[in-house]
Design a protein around this motif. Structure first.
Motif, short mmCIF file in Angstrom:
data_model
loop_
_atom_site.label_atom_id
_atom_site.label_comp_id
_atom_site.label_asym_id
_atom_site.label_seq_id
_atom_site.Cartn_x
_atom_site.Cartn_y
_atom_site.Cartn_z
N LEU A 1 0.83 -1.21 0.00
CA LEU A 1 0.00 0.00 0.00
C LEU A 1 0.86 1.26 0.00
CD1 LEU A 1 -2.78 -1.01 2.56
CD2 LEU A 1 -3.11 -0.53 0.13
N LEU A 2 1.89 1.27 0.82
CA LEU A 2 2.78 2.43 0.86
C LEU A 2 3.46 2.65 -0.47
CD1 LEU A 2 4.42 1.92 4.39
CD2 LEU A 2 2.69 3.62 3.74
N LEU A 3 3.86 1.57 -1.13
CA LEU A 3 4.53 1.70 -2.43
C LEU A 3 3.57 2.25 -3.49
CD1 LEU A 3 6.60 -1.62 -2.47
CD2 LEU A 3 7.51 0.70 -2.34
N HIS A 4 2.32 1.81 -3.46
CA HIS A 4 1.33 2.33 -4.42
C HIS A 4 1.13 3.83 -4.22
CE1 HIS A 4 -0.25 -1.14 -6.62
NE2 HIS A 4 -0.07 -1.85 -5.52
N PHE A 5 0.98 4.27 -3.00
CA PHE A 5 0.76 5.69 -2.75
C PHE A 5 2.00 6.51 -3.08
CE2 PHE A 5 -2.88 4.15 -0.31
CZ PHE A 5 -3.84 5.09 -0.66
N TYR A 6 3.18 5.95 -2.84
CA TYR A 6 4.41 6.66 -3.20
C TYR A 6 4.50 6.81 -4.71
CZ TYR A 6 9.34 7.65 -3.98
OH TYR A 6 10.52 8.21 -4.40
N SER A 7 4.24 5.74 -5.45
CA SER A 7 4.27 5.83 -6.90
C SER A 7 3.27 6.85 -7.42
CB SER A 7 3.98 4.45 -7.51
OG SER A 7 3.96 4.51 -8.92
N PHE A 8 2.09 6.87 -6.84
CA PHE A 8 1.06 7.84 -7.23
C PHE A 8 1.56 9.27 -7.05
CE2 PHE A 8 -2.43 10.56 -5.66
CZ PHE A 8 -3.23 10.60 -6.79
N SER A 9 2.37 9.50 -6.03
CA SER A 9 2.81 10.86 -5.71
C SER A 9 3.94 11.35 -6.61
CB SER A 9 3.24 10.94 -4.25
OG SER A 9 4.44 10.21 -4.02
N VAL A 10 4.68 10.44 -7.24
CA VAL A 10 5.87 10.88 -7.99
C VAL A 10 5.83 10.56 -9.47
CG1 VAL A 10 7.32 10.63 -5.93
CG2 VAL A 10 7.16 8.72 -7.55
N VAL A 11 4.85 9.77 -9.95
CA VAL A 11 4.92 9.25 -11.32
C VAL A 11 4.77 10.35 -12.37
CG1 VAL A 11 2.45 8.72 -11.44
CG2 VAL A 11 4.09 7.40 -12.81
N GLY A 12 4.10 11.44 -12.05
CA GLY A 12 4.03 12.57 -12.97
C GLY A 12 3.00 12.38 -14.07
N GLY A 13 3.24 13.05 -15.20
CA GLY A 13 2.28 13.06 -16.29
C GLY A 13 2.16 11.73 -17.01
N LEU A 14 1.19 11.68 -17.92
CA LEU A 14 0.95 10.48 -18.70
C LEU A 14 1.96 10.39 -19.84
CD1 LEU A 14 -2.94 10.58 -19.08
CD2 LEU A 14 -1.59 9.81 -17.13
N TRP A 15 2.46 9.18 -20.08
CA TRP A 15 3.31 9.01 -21.24
C TRP A 15 2.47 8.52 -22.41
CZ3 TRP A 15 6.16 4.37 -23.21
CH2 TRP A 15 5.58 3.17 -22.78
N ARG A 16 3.08 8.39 -23.58
CA ARG A 16 2.31 8.25 -24.82
C ARG A 16 1.34 7.07 -24.80
NH1 ARG A 16 7.63 6.91 -25.89
NH2 ARG A 16 8.05 4.80 -26.69
N ASP A 17 1.74 5.92 -24.25
CA ASP A 17 0.84 4.77 -24.23
C ASP A 17 -0.36 5.03 -23.33
OD1 ASP A 17 2.56 3.51 -25.91
OD2 ASP A 17 2.85 1.73 -24.68
N GLU A 18 -0.18 5.84 -22.29
CA GLU A 18 -1.29 6.17 -21.41
C GLU A 18 -2.17 7.27 -22.00
OE1 GLU A 18 0.11 5.64 -16.91
OE2 GLU A 18 1.41 6.99 -18.02
N VAL A 19 -1.61 8.11 -22.84
CA VAL A 19 -2.38 9.17 -23.47
C VAL A 19 -3.39 8.59 -24.46
CG1 VAL A 19 -2.21 11.10 -25.10
CG2 VAL A 19 -0.63 10.96 -23.17
N GLY A 20 -2.96 7.56 -25.18
CA GLY A 20 -3.77 7.04 -26.27
C GLY A 20 -5.11 6.45 -25.83
N LEU A 21 -5.09 5.64 -24.76
CA LEU A 21 -6.33 4.94 -24.39
C LEU A 21 -7.41 5.87 -23.88
CD1 LEU A 21 -7.36 2.10 -24.56
CD2 LEU A 21 -6.63 1.71 -22.21
N PRO A 22 -7.13 6.88 -23.02
CA PRO A 22 -8.20 7.83 -22.68
C PRO A 22 -8.74 8.57 -23.89
CG PRO A 22 -6.41 7.98 -21.10
CD PRO A 22 -5.92 7.10 -22.20
N ASN A 23 -7.87 8.90 -24.84
CA ASN A 23 -8.34 9.58 -26.05
C ASN A 23 -9.30 8.69 -26.84
OD1 ASN A 23 -6.95 11.93 -25.56
ND2 ASN A 23 -5.19 11.39 -26.84
N ILE A 24 -9.01 7.39 -26.87
CA ILE A 24 -9.92 6.46 -27.55
C ILE A 24 -11.22 6.33 -26.77
CG2 ILE A 24 -10.26 4.03 -28.19
CD1 ILE A 24 -7.25 3.91 -28.79
N ALA A 25 -11.10 6.14 -25.46
CA ALA A 25 -12.28 5.91 -24.62
C ALA A 25 -13.26 7.08 -24.66
CB ALA A 25 -11.84 5.64 -23.18
N LEU A 26 -12.74 8.29 -24.82
CA LEU A 26 -13.58 9.48 -24.74
C LEU A 26 -13.99 10.00 -26.12
CD1 LEU A 26 -11.85 11.32 -21.77
CD2 LEU A 26 -13.78 9.74 -21.74
N LEU A 27 -13.84 9.17 -27.15
CA LEU A 27 -14.39 9.53 -28.46
C LEU A 27 -15.91 9.66 -28.35
CD1 LEU A 27 -12.23 7.25 -30.78
CD2 LEU A 27 -12.13 9.74 -30.63
#
Length: 533
Positions: free
Chosen positions: A11-37
């Motif tokens: 749990l601590l590792l998940h919350f730490y990753s959430f706090s530092v991972v930053g913006g979306l990279w290209r593979d993460e950008v694509g799927l929301p763009n598809i989903a929200l067509l």
């Protein structure tokens, strides 16, 4: 208490990753763009430009309807929820399988930084893993207590599982085959038929994708040029497990041996085996699941990445948890030692999770402030344009190398058109020349073109499929980058690499560590003006 300790550490590792991972990279950008067509038919068309079926895009649409998909933080929150759901699935499945504890799943998967980073990403891998893990437990419960409730639950989980990740179909075959074999050994034909029905219904749910996937192969060939290579397989597994790779492999071999020996004789135990058929079920599922996953890699032809193996790791450890702790006291002690070791070294996951996923958002913000409206921004290679398109809101015009018209998701169909053209980046070079001649600047984002010491112009590649690697686009992207670099090297009077703090000093995933260069001035020809890099 050890299992609870590993869960708390995860749990601590998940919350730490959430706090530092930053913006979306290209593979993460694509799927929301598809989903929200706008319409579902558009979504189904867009999914053929990605690697997952409809469930995760549907979740994204619900998330957007709740008003939570409008920012990076909102989307990252969804990823965090998926990661926490996976922990719940480990526990739920272990309890369904003989009231066990998910010791190995927690130790080798839940505390794994790769599982956390990419399982929590805005992709279907984490959620698909959740439902695949649940399906293992639910099918076993149906084997133990056949009835409409467990049968319906297992069937629903199986359908959602394959509708989240295509490769889950291969794991489902392994799970259903294991359940049917156990049922047939018990001479319970109706139960075996029920398990067959569960798998059959899940398979039927995939039929609508057959034609679109077949049609999509006409452009996925641009990316799919790698074949199943044992060296690449081991390399990805080592990236996933690092020094624990040997432990993982040894645990699987040991578990498979104890599980499959039930085929031959009723194995003796020292009283821990409270459900005698469970090790057989898990052993068959383990062996067939690994074989099915390798078959999937071979059939897909995709260049495998480390996150492809998250499902394999979680699936195998859930199966091993159903075998090793309950056959002998000695094997249970081995499991406890592994779990205790992994909990002890879990703080080492923090540095592995401290990297930002991209710096494209930082560079886009910088250019929005510093680039003049008459400047030109060139993004290379073309796929970095997906991230840049999400984050850049400045006045200067921008283009990719080569120029394509859609940067919402991976448009390999458009790239296929470009690699069949001669001088595909001529329009980009014309824009670069116009900007330099008019006294404005050209900003290069992404892969910075390198200094060419021989001063020889790069050679144009033959149009695809007559290039060096057939339809594969990577040689063309390299050639286009060299051509841009050569043009700037000979015609820009000033060139500088900027803001290394945004590219080198901040820890960034190498897959999307972008550089930034600016060129200005015009001269007909010159010696190299590239700074030392």
């Amino acid at each position: 208490m050890l299992a609870l300790g590993m869960t708390a550490a995860a749990l601590l590792l998940h919350f730490y990753s959430f706090s530092v991972v930053g913006g979306l990279w290209r593979d993460e950008v694509g799927l929301p763009n598809i989903a929200l067509l706008p319409a579902w038919k558009d979504v189904m068309w867009g999914l053929m430009h990605d690697h997952c079926p409809v469930v995760f895009p549907a979740v994204l649409r619900v998330w957007a309807a709740l008003g939570l998909a409008g920012s990076d933080d909102g989307l990252r929150l969804l990823g965090l929820c998926v990661g926490l759901f996976l922990l719940m699935c480990f526990w739920a499945t272990a309890r369904m399988m003989g009231q066990g504890l998910p010791m190995l799943a927690l130790a080798l998967a839940a505390l794994n930084p790769v599982v956390i980073r990419y399982g929590d990403s805005i992709r279907g891998y984490g959620l698909g893993t959740c439902f695949m893990v649940l399906t293992v437990g639910l099918v076993w419960r149906f084997v133990k207590k056949p009835g409409w409730f467990w049968g319906l639950s297992a069937g629903l989980s199986a359908v959602v599982s394959v509708q989240t990740l295509y490769q889950n179909a291969f794991f489902l075959v392994a799970i259903c085959a294991a359940g049917m074999i156990v049922s047939l050994r018990q001479h319970q034909m109706r139960k075996a038929a029920g398990i067959l029905t569960i798998g059959f219904v899940a398979a039927l749910s995939l039929l609508p994708y057959v034609k679109p996937i077949h049609d999509a192969q006409s452009w996925w060939m641009v990316e799919s040029q790698s074949h199943l290579n044992p060296a690449i397989l081991i390399h990805n597994l080592f990236d996933l497990l690092d020094n624990l790779l040997i432990v993982w492999m040894a645990v699987m071999v040991l578990a498979a041996g104890f599980g499959l020996r039930r085929f031959i004789f009723k194995a003796g135990t020292d009283g821990k085996d409270v459900e005698p058929e469970l090790p057989l079920f898990a052993g068959i599922a383990l062996v067939l699941g690994v074989a099915g996953f390798i078959l999937f890699l071979k059939l897909s032809g995709l260049p495998t990445q480390v996150w492809y193996y998250i499902q394999l790791l979680c699936f195998t450890m859930i199966c091993c948890d159903a075998i090793l702790p309950r056959v002998y006291s000695a094997t249970a002690i081995v499991v406890l030692i592994i779990a205790l070791f992994c909990l002890t070294v879990s703080p080492s996951a923090y540095p592995a999770l401290s990297w930002r996923q991209t710096n494209g958002d930082l560079l886009a913000a910088k250019l929005a402030k510093e680039a003049d409206p008459q400047d030109l921004i060139v993004v290379t290679p073309w796929f970095f344009g997906m991230t840049f398109d999400r984050y850049y809101h400045g006045a200067a015009k921008w283009t990719t190398v080569p120029p394509i018209t859609d940067h919402r998701f991976h448009r390999y169909d458009l790239i296929k058109e470009q690699i069949q053209m001669t001088n595909a980046i001529a329009l980009v070079l014309d824009k670069v020349e116009a900007a330099l001649r008019s006294g404005h600047r050209v900003w290069v984002v992404g892969q910075i073109p390198r200094h060419s010491p021989d001063m020889l112009p790069p050679v144009d590649l033959p149009v695809a499929p007559n290039g060096p690697s057939g339809w594969w686009d990577v040689p063309y992207s390299t050639a286009w980058e060299k051509k841009l670099g050569f043009f700037l090297q000979h015609h820009a009077s000033k060139i500088a690499v900027l803001d290394k703090s945004l590219t080198y000093l901040i820890p960034i995933d190498p897959r999307e560590k972008m550089g930034l260069m600016v060129a200005g001035g015009w001269q007909t020809d010159s010696s190299s003006n590239f700074p030392e890099q």
